[in-house]
Every structure is written in structure tokens, then in C-alpha cells.
Design an enzyme around this catalytic site. Sequence first.
Site, PDB file in Angstrom:
ATOM      1  N   ASP A 119       0.793  -0.979   0.184  1.00 29.25           N
ATOM      2  CA  ASP A 119      -0.234  -0.070   0.163  1.00 29.25           C
ATOM      3  C   ASP A 119       0.949   1.192   0.108  1.00 29.25           C
ATOM      4  OD1 ASP A 119      -2.464   1.333  -0.304  1.00 29.25           O
ATOM      5  OD2 ASP A 119      -2.526   0.883   1.977  1.00 29.25           O
ATOM      6  N   HIS A 127      -9.344  -0.302   2.660  1.00 25.78           N
ATOM      7  CA  HIS A 127     -10.544   0.121   4.537  1.00 25.78           C
ATOM      8  C   HIS A 127     -11.230  -1.071   4.031  1.00 25.78           C
ATOM      9  CE1 HIS A 127      -7.334   2.978   3.996  1.00 25.78           C
ATOM     10  NE2 HIS A 127      -7.370   3.945   3.018  1.00 25.78           N
TER      11      HIS A 127
END
Length: 255
Positions: free
Chosen positions: A118, A221
Site C-alpha cells: 500500500d 479499508h
Amino acid sequence: MPWVRAVLRGKTLYARADAAGGLAADGKGLVEVRYNKNDGRAYSARADNLVVSDPTPLPDDTCGPAEAAPPKPRAGAKGASVAKAPSASRSSSSSASGGAPAPPPPPADPASVIAYTDGACSGNPGPAGLGVVVVDAGVTTELSEYLGLTTNNVAELTAIARALDQVAARERPIQIHTDSQYAIGVLSKGWKAKANGELIAAIKAELARRPRVRLVYVPGHAGVPLNERADELARRAIINRGPRVGAGPARASAD
């Protein structure tokens, strides 16, 4: 209740805090946030999506009275607009308040090295960091690296490059999970990139030497544990703004 300055996906805002400057989350893990001091709109964001940029508590009257912002209409509902698919110029992420649980990633070759990558950026461009989690034969290695001032897309791409760096044997199968559709598009789907050409070319050249690498999209998320951990490592890199850390001896996995 005081406020602190925080960052939510590159946007600086005000978030409710406790007296020590920590985020004040409710029982659902949500924190009241304001994009503007006196626009009369109060929003909620998940605490784990927020990065406190300045923990100095601000007085309660920093932001004026506000009402909760109305929820966004669901895609496909009467009178609601249908969301467009992400384009190559935009990084993909879920809403601040979370969404439906993510589907499980496709099964990997049992011998595969599993990586989650990420990138994060405070502003775009702005201070950026990357996070990488690599699981190899039950041993986990984590990277958290500050990249300086750059863009979110550079951070996402560089995180994938760092994951490849962790596997010396190019013939080994690797499954790399990323929440960046941009990165997958420019590296494996033939998307034309207007920027980052040199970096993209270098990663594609390395991928060409590794015929058993698989890039897998995972929603950001959305409760995928190792993806959430990679995101945490990337955001921590921005806060610490120090040299690359976590690249030493691997630690044993809890699995």
C-alpha cells in the site's frame, strides 16, 4: 471535547480528540470530523483511516455548531447517480465510513510468497510513504518506508517494487495484493500512463523476469487484515518521516 488536525486520504481536516490529543472514537470506531470550521456539516470517519498531523488539542469552539451531513444516496437508488468505475488517474478506496466486507482474495499457489502492498500520501503530491507485508513460508517481513514528497501513485507503485525486492529467486510464485487499480492497470492491463513512465518501465521489466508473479486487486479499508496492516505501515512512515525501517530479519508469523 477538543479537536486536532488530522489527514483523511490526503485531505487535512479537524477531528474530535481527547485531552491528550488522541482521536475520540465512538463504540463503532467512528470519529466526528469537519472539513471546514463553520460550514455547519459534521461527518464521521473511521479512526483507523485518520492520521493525526498535529496532536496539539484545539479548543472545542474551534469548529462551530453543525448537523450531521446526510448520507450519500446508494448507487442505483431512485434519483441517485451510479458511481463511475475508477480511472487510471485516480487511486481507488472505499468510503470513510467503511462498506460491505471485501470478498476473499483468489486462492494462491500453496508455494506462493504472499505480499500486501500500500501507498499513502498526505496531499497529492505531498509527504508519502509505503507499507509492505510479505509472508513467505510462515515468516512475515514488514516494510515501512518514507518516500519524501511525491504522489500516491508513485507510493503504490514503489510498494510493489519493494515487495518484489524481498524475493530473491525470480522463479518463485508471488501473489501481490494491492488496492491500487491504477498500479494493476499500468503494470498488467496495458493502461497508458501520463506520468511515472520510468518507474513503471522498471517494474514491468522486473515483472517480465518473474513469470510467476500475480497482481491481485483487494478493496482498500474493507477489513482485509494484511491490507489494513500495509496501510498502517504506509501511514506510519509519513508520521515518522524517517529512514526505511522493518527490512531487517523477518519475524515469525502468528499463523
